[in-house]
Structure formats: C-alpha cells, structure tokens
Design an enzyme around this catalytic site. Structure first.
Site, short mmCIF file in Angstrom:
data_model
loop_
_atom_site.label_atom_id
_atom_site.label_comp_id
_atom_site.label_asym_id
_atom_site.label_seq_id
_atom_site.Cartn_x
_atom_site.Cartn_y
_atom_site.Cartn_z
N CYS A 167 0.84 -1.20 0.00
CA CYS A 167 0.00 0.00 0.00
C CYS A 167 0.87 1.25 0.00
O CYS A 167 1.52 1.56 0.99
CB CYS A 167 -0.91 -0.07 1.24
SG CYS A 167 -1.63 1.49 1.74
N CYS B 18 0.27 3.83 2.73
CA CYS B 18 0.71 3.28 4.02
C CYS B 18 2.21 3.51 4.20
O CYS B 18 2.67 3.92 5.27
CB CYS B 18 0.45 1.78 4.11
SG CYS B 18 -1.28 1.32 3.99
#
Length: 120
Positions: free
Chosen positions: A30, A33
C-alpha cells in the site's frame, strides 16, 4: 518508543491496558501506508507516553476482519481499552498531532456513559 508490531497474540493485551494506544492498519503493497509510516514513526518518538502499534493487514487478516478494516491505512485510537476513533486514510502530521490532542482531552467517564447509553 518505536512502533510495536501488533499480532493476534498481543493485540488484546496491548489495546486493553490503560492509556492511549494508536493503531496503524497497513500493508507492504500500500503506497499511502508506506508514505505515512515516517510520519507515524516521528509521532511515536515525540509521544513516549503513547503506545504506537502497527497491524500488517496481510499477516493479521483476523484482526483486520474483526474491526472491519476495508481501506488502508486506517488509524484507530484506543484509550483505556475503548476505541474512540477510527478512520481510513493517511493523516498529515498536523492532523495526527491534533488527533492525539483530542484523545488526550477526552473525559473517559463521559465516553463510557455514552457507550452504555448506546448499547441499551
């Protein structure tokens, strides 16, 4: 204090204690993230009194499912064992600091009363 990896083995123990625990639900694939990680890390160094946990949603799918995490990163704030905030999206540093301030100011007796009122 650096961030703490939260797993099925230690999640309840860490999040049920008194005080504030922030949880970052993330995954290695991600992009947002990964970009949020240094912000979260800096904040953990600034706020030694708060536990900063990270849940790898790939490795800990049961935890992600338990909290119905559909979008990552998701930030969750837990105070004295009560979830007081949960929101998907990477927060800018100022918003993360603001969140910490808000959680620190909460009247937990009031929060528990509100929770009790909603559960009847």
């Amino acid at each position: 204090m650096a961030t703490l990896a939260l797993t099925a083995e230690n999640f309840d123990e860490v999040t049920n204690k008194d005080g504030i625990v922030l949880v970052d639900f993330w995954a290695s694939w991600c992009g947002p993230c990964i970009r949020f990680a240094p912000t979260y890390e800096r904040s953990s160094e600034k706020h030694q009194e708060i536990t900063f946990g990270k849940v790898d949603t790939e490795a800990e799918q049961a935890i992600a499912a338990k909290f119905d995490i559909r979008s990552i990163p998701t930030i969750m704030a837990i105070r004295d064992g009560v979830i007081v905030f949960s929101q998907p999206g990477a927060l800018p540093e100022s918003a993360l600091e603001n969140l910490i301030e808000q959680v620190e100011k909460l009247d937990m007796d009031d929060v528990r009363k509100q929770l009790a009122a909603h559960s009847h």
